[in-house]
Design a protein around this motif. Structure first.
Motif: not given
Length: 242
Positions: A206-207, A181-193, A219-222
């Protein structure tokens, strides 16, 4: 006249409906979950029990969009499933499955009139899954009217930090987002693109574990867009287990 209109509408719906055959290849029961995208019906009230070897057909409108998943380790008394649970009930009726759960996703009559379908492990993995068109012919390319699948038992080889267990076994393999549940692993916040969320730059990629074993699944959001398959078909087979 009214009766004729009703009959015509019923025949029109029947002729244009799409069939989904759902097959259980596991050695035990699974509880199927079905969720329509916003504005679309939840087929068969969103769920039913599927016995080992059983195949059940459900039908949708010609432009339906939604997802299928399998709930495992289900207790018929409490109606709770240890994976993919949708609220302690057999018929999900619009509720989604609790991750981790392997998904088969489809949008009928999308861009260009094509059906778009895929297997997603973005929410993790609980069971092998495949989706494929029946009786349709593509253009010969890899992603045209062919099977999209993850048919490796990932629970057996899941990284230790992603393993989900009950009292008896490893029952699922979590996504990094669900596990940490981190921003980086969840592709959100500063990692949202797509530019800022690249799994190759993560502390642990992990992906890559999922992609190496199931290259046709997201395997993951992006993740790349090569996991989307297209076709025009009147029937699809969704298989759980193998």
């Amino acid at each position: 006249m009214f009766i004729k209109i009703v009959l015509f509408a019923a025949l029109l719906a029947l002729c244009c409906a799409v069939e989904f055959q759902i097959l259980n290849r596991e050695i035990g029961d699974i509880w199927v979950g079905i969720q329509g995208n916003p504005g679309h019906a939840h087929l068969n009230s969103g769920g039913f029990v599927l016995r080992p070897g059983q195949r059940v057909s459900v039908h949708s409108s010609a432009n339906w969009a939604g997802r299928f998943w399998a709930r495992t380790w289900c207790n018929p008394n409490t109606r709770h499933c240890d994976t993919g649970d949708c609220g302690n009930k057999l018929e999900c009726n619009g509720a989604g499955g609790v991750p981790p759960a392997s998904l088969a996703e489809i949008t009928l009559k999308g861009h260009g009139g094509l059906d778009y379908y895929d297997v997603s492990l973005v929410d993790g993995f609980n069971i092998m899954v495949a989706i494929e068109p029946l009786g349709a012919r593509g253009d010969g390319s890899r992603y045209s009217c062919t099977k999209s699948a993850c048919q490796v038992r990932l629970n057996d080889v899941c990284p230790d930090r992603l393993k989900v267990r009950n009292s008896q076994a490893v029952i699922a393999c979590n996504s990094a987002c669900n596990a940490f549940n981190t921003d980086q692993y969840c592709c959100r916040g500063a990692y949202g693109t797509p530019e800022t969320c690249k799994s190759s730059t993560w502390p642990e990629n992990y992906p890559k574990f999922f992609k190496d074993r199931c290259p046709d699944a997201y395997s993951y959001a992006y993740d790349d867009h090569k996991s989307t398959f297209t076709c025009k078909a009147n029937a699809y087979l969704v298989t759980f287990g193998g």
